[in-house]
Design an enzyme around this catalytic site. Structure first.
Site, PDB file in Angstrom:
ATOM      1  N   HIS A  14       0.876  -1.190   0.000  1.00 36.09           N
ATOM      2  CA  HIS A  14       0.000   0.000   0.000  1.00 36.09           C
ATOM      3  C   HIS A  14       0.903   1.227   0.000  1.00 36.09           C
ATOM      4  CE1 HIS A  14      -3.406   2.459   0.605  1.00 36.09           C
ATOM      5  NE2 HIS A  14      -3.748   2.168   1.847  1.00 36.09           N
ATOM      6  N   HIS A  41      -2.911  -2.119  -9.915  1.00 33.96           N
ATOM      7  CA  HIS A  41      -3.803  -1.513  -8.933  1.00 33.96           C
ATOM      8  C   HIS A  41      -5.073  -2.343  -8.870  1.00 33.96           C
ATOM      9  CE1 HIS A  41      -6.154   1.538  -6.839  1.00 33.96           C
ATOM     10  NE2 HIS A  41      -4.995   2.043  -6.497  1.00 33.96           N
ATOM     11  N   ASP A  74       2.424   5.425  -7.073  1.00 30.46           N
ATOM     12  CA  ASP A  74       3.721   5.261  -6.407  1.00 30.46           C
ATOM     13  C   ASP A  74       4.897   5.145  -7.360  1.00 30.46           C
ATOM     14  OD1 ASP A  74       2.943   5.346  -3.744  1.00 30.46           O
ATOM     15  OD2 ASP A  74       2.108   3.335  -3.896  1.00 30.46           O
TER      16      ASP A  74
HETATM   17  N1  ACO Z   1       4.215  -6.848 -10.989  1.00 35.67           N
HETATM   18  C1  ACO Z   1       4.050  -8.050 -11.606  1.00 35.67           C
HETATM   19  N2  ACO Z   1       2.888  -8.714 -11.686  1.00 35.67           N
HETATM   20  C2  ACO Z   1       1.834  -8.123 -11.098  1.00 35.67           C
HETATM   21  C3  ACO Z   1       1.923  -6.875 -10.455  1.00 35.67           C
HETATM   22  C4  ACO Z   1       3.171  -6.241 -10.416  1.00 35.67           C
HETATM   23  N3  ACO Z   1       3.329  -5.058  -9.822  1.00 35.67           N
HETATM   24  N4  ACO Z   1       0.704  -6.528  -9.970  1.00 35.67           N
HETATM   25  C5  ACO Z   1      -0.123  -7.523 -10.309  1.00 35.67           C
HETATM   26  N5  ACO Z   1       0.555  -8.490 -10.990  1.00 35.67           N
HETATM   27  C6  ACO Z   1      -0.004  -9.709 -11.584  1.00 35.67           C
HETATM   28  C7  ACO Z   1      -0.339 -10.730 -10.510  1.00 35.67           C
HETATM   29  O1  ACO Z   1       0.745 -11.590 -10.255  1.00 35.67           O
HETATM   30  C8  ACO Z   1      -1.507 -11.425 -11.137  1.00 35.67           C
HETATM   31  O2  ACO Z   1      -1.002 -12.290 -12.115  1.00 35.67           O
HETATM   32  P1  ACO Z   1      -1.715 -13.721 -12.373  1.00 35.67           P
HETATM   33  O3  ACO Z   1      -3.077 -13.374 -12.888  1.00 35.67           O
HETATM   34  O4  ACO Z   1      -0.835 -14.391 -13.358  1.00 35.67           O
HETATM   35  O5  ACO Z   1      -1.766 -14.405 -11.049  1.00 35.67           O
HETATM   36  C9  ACO Z   1      -2.249 -10.330 -11.881  1.00 35.67           C
HETATM   37  O6  ACO Z   1      -1.239  -9.346 -12.178  1.00 35.67           O
HETATM   38  C10 ACO Z   1      -3.372  -9.679 -11.087  1.00 35.67           C
HETATM   39  O7  ACO Z   1      -2.827  -9.121  -9.905  1.00 35.67           O
HETATM   40  P2  ACO Z   1      -3.437  -9.261  -8.448  1.00 35.67           P
HETATM   41  O8  ACO Z   1      -2.312  -9.438  -7.470  1.00 35.67           O
HETATM   42  O9  ACO Z   1      -4.542 -10.265  -8.449  1.00 35.67           O
HETATM   43  O10 ACO Z   1      -4.076  -7.832  -8.289  1.00 35.67           O
HETATM   44  P3  ACO Z   1      -4.537  -7.197  -6.917  1.00 35.67           P
HETATM   45  O11 ACO Z   1      -5.656  -6.300  -7.255  1.00 35.67           O
HETATM   46  O12 ACO Z   1      -4.770  -8.232  -5.879  1.00 35.67           O
HETATM   47  O13 ACO Z   1      -3.246  -6.388  -6.452  1.00 35.67           O
HETATM   48  C11 ACO Z   1      -1.682  -4.665  -6.134  1.00 35.67           C
HETATM   49  C12 ACO Z   1      -3.088  -5.020  -6.622  1.00 35.67           C
HETATM   50  C13 ACO Z   1      -1.491  -5.129  -4.665  1.00 35.67           C
HETATM   51  C14 ACO Z   1      -1.528  -3.144  -6.149  1.00 35.67           C
HETATM   52  C15 ACO Z   1      -0.641  -5.336  -7.055  1.00 35.67           C
HETATM   53  O14 ACO Z   1      -0.807  -4.859  -8.378  1.00 35.67           O
HETATM   54  C16 ACO Z   1       0.776  -5.125  -6.586  1.00 35.67           C
HETATM   55  O15 ACO Z   1       1.261  -5.866  -5.718  1.00 35.67           O
HETATM   56  N6  ACO Z   1       1.486  -4.075  -7.126  1.00 35.67           N
HETATM   57  C17 ACO Z   1       2.809  -3.760  -6.677  1.00 35.67           C
HETATM   58  C18 ACO Z   1       2.745  -2.972  -5.378  1.00 35.67           C
HETATM   59  C19 ACO Z   1       2.251  -1.560  -5.591  1.00 35.67           C
HETATM   60  O16 ACO Z   1       2.693  -0.857  -6.485  1.00 35.67           O
HETATM   61  N7  ACO Z   1       1.348  -1.112  -4.682  1.00 35.67           N
HETATM   62  C20 ACO Z   1       0.822   0.232  -4.712  1.00 35.67           C
HETATM   63  C21 ACO Z   1      -0.633   0.232  -5.020  1.00 35.67           C
HETATM   64  S1  ACO Z   1      -1.224   1.873  -5.111  1.00 35.67           S
HETATM   65  C22 ACO Z   1      -1.413   2.339  -3.515  1.00 35.67           C
HETATM   66  O17 ACO Z   1      -1.616   1.571  -2.605  1.00 35.67           O
HETATM   67  C23 ACO Z   1      -1.305   3.745  -3.240  1.00 35.67           C
END
Ligand code: ACO
Length: 432
Positions: free
Chosen positions: A272, A311, A367
């Site tokens: 987050h 996201h 971010d």
């Molecule tokens: N890098 C690589 N792969 C990713 C990323 C990433 N940053 N984000 C999502 N994916 C992939 C997942 O592995 C998943 O792949 P799959 O379908 O093969 O299993 C798919 O994309 C869907 O992702 P989920 O994790 O199901 O998406 P969710 O909505 O649960 O997660 C999150 C959202 C936590 C923001 C995620 O994208 C992530 O971890 N990003 C990196 C951390 C980040 O930048 N956080 C800031 C968010 S903005 C904020 O809080 C202000």
């Protein structure tokens, strides 16, 4: 759009019993409680809906922030984020989020005065902060100190009293920058700087961070404006992890300082509010534009995350990231470029062309570029979540106030699917 109309229904047949139910659909939503009416037999609890991590569950009705994740739209009380970032100030946006309308001139003057009136913290708060280890993480210090504020303001427990709610709201918005700056100075071993209420909200924050021996700190207008824009962009984002924590904790009628500490704790996590810190570390590890393709391959094979991408709600470019990218250029004109920017731009270029990211609709989030600006402004990475928590406090408070006034809300208490052992008898230790 038929799915958003009122008066529509959903017809569900329970194949266990053959019974058919008609469920009202309002605003594109069905009530989970309707499923409880579907029982397999007499005495059955009724159907539950299972939604770990709330990926498809609305927990409240809210009139504060609207996001269209597919279109990349973000609006506070109906105003597009782009217009607010361009024309508003953080305190004006805070007023809008809290009270629903932009303030008139006299409302704005009064609001600004009220916030400035509350910027000082009790001397014992200062002493409390001095008790932390010299290298304590500033976000840990902030979380702990915000919680400690509740002991200084026992009147805050009167959450049903709108006058008390207003006072705690002002106290929190006013004191967050002071505590954040004290945490920063603590890490540096520098004396804490008291608020200068002749400066703007953000100018005063910069003064508390960076003032040394000069009689009055004069913030560079471009940097003051950059912080102002970043604060506006981070002010609210509807039901994210920390806001959900705020609402959940406050639903027990805990005081707003304790609930804000819980929200800030949720924001502390790398998924987050800690993501921009992770972005900087990632860019540092990549180290060179040439190594971007190699890193992208690691991400695609699941060995790493592309931090600052993806996201839960946005399935297109995060509108805040677009504005931040522009702000970055303005900041770099003053501070000189951040060498990590080149790597970030290359990472974005390659990722946006790659099937892995395109298919999963992974785009830069807020971010991805914010950390690069914070670093150019001279902030150490562990201050990044603190810089997020200061402006998000107003979002947490707006959501808290809305929740308390919502007759449908009560103590938050999800259900579970019990997956443990069935009933068994206790075995004394000598027989195990
Ligand atoms: N890098 C690589 N792969 C990713 C990323 C990433 N940053 N984000 C999502 N994916 C992939 C997942 O592995 C998943 O792949 P799959 O379908 O093969 O299993 C798919 O994309 C869907 O992702 P989920 O994790 O199901 O998406 P969710 O909505 O649960 O997660 C999150 C959202 C936590 C923001 C995620 O994208 C992530 O971890 N990003 C990196 C951390 C980040 O930048 N956080 C800031 C968010 S903005 C904020 O809080 C202000």
């Amino acid at each position: 759009m038929p799915e958003t109309g009122n008066g529509d229904t959903l017809t569900v047949t329970d194949n266990r019993t053959g019974r058919t139910y008609e469920i009202p659909v309002n605003e594109g939503v069905v009530r989970a409680s309707e499923f409880r009416k579907m029982k397999a037999h007499e005495g059955d609890f009724g159907l539950m809906v299972y939604d770990p991590a709330f990926t498809n569950t609305a927990s409240c009705r809210s009139a504060i922030t609207h996001i269209d994740g597919e279109q990349g739209i973000l609006e506070y009380r109906g105003y597009p984020i782009e217009e607010l970032a361009e024309q508003s100030s953080y305190l004006e946006t805070a007023y809008l989020l809290l009270y629903g309308e932009l303030p008139t001139k006299s409302q704005m003057d009064e609001w600004t005065h009220d916030i400035k009136f509350h910027t000082y913290v009790h001397e014992n708060i200062k002493k409390f902060m001095e008790g932390f280890q010299y290298d304590a993480h500033p976000m840990g210090m902030l979380v702990g100190t915000v919680a400690a504020l509740s002991t200084f303001y026992p009147d805050a427990k009167h959450v049903a009293d709108p006058v008390s709610r207003d006072i705690q709201t002002m106290r929190l918005i006013a004191k967050m920058p002071t505590m954040a700056a004290f945490a920063y100075r603590h890490n540096r071993g520098l004396p804490y700087v008291y608020p200068d209420n002749d400066l703007s909200y953000t100018g005063n924050f910069l003064s508390m961070l960076w003032k040394m021996s000069e009689p009055q700190y004069k913030p560079a207008p471009a940097l003051e404006r950059a912080i102002e824009v970043l604060f506006i962009l981070h002010a609210d984002h509807e039901q994210n992890c920390s806001t959900n924590a705020m609402r959940s904790v406050a639903s027990s009628e805990a005081d707003p300082f304790s609930a804000t500490a819980a929200a800030a704790a949720a924001l502390y996590g790398p998924l987050h509010g800690g993501a921009n810190e992770a972005v900087i570390r990632m860019l540092g590890i990549i180290g060179d534009k040439k190594r971007v393709p190699e890193f992208v391959s690691r991400v695609k094979s699941g060995e790493d995350l592309l931090w600052g991408f993806g996201h839960r709600v946005y399935k297109s470019y995060d509108p805040r990231a677009k504005i931040i990218k522009r702000t970055a250029d303005e900041v770099f004109e003053l501070t000189g470029p951040n060498p990590l920017l080149e790597i970030a731009l290359e990472l974005e270029r390659i990722a946006l062309e790659d099937d892995y990211f395109v298919q999963r609709k992974l785009y830069p989030n807020v971010d991805f570029y914010s950390g690069i600006i914070y670093q150019a402004l001279g902030f150490p990475v562990d201050m990044f979540p603190v810089l997020f928590a200061i402006p998000r406090t107003v979002g947490w408070l707006a959501q808290w106030r809305e929740m308390l006034e919502d007759p449908e809300q009560k103590i938050a208490r999800p259900r579970q699917i019990y997956a443990g052992a069935t009933r068994r008898s206790y075995t004394p230790i000598e027989r195990r």
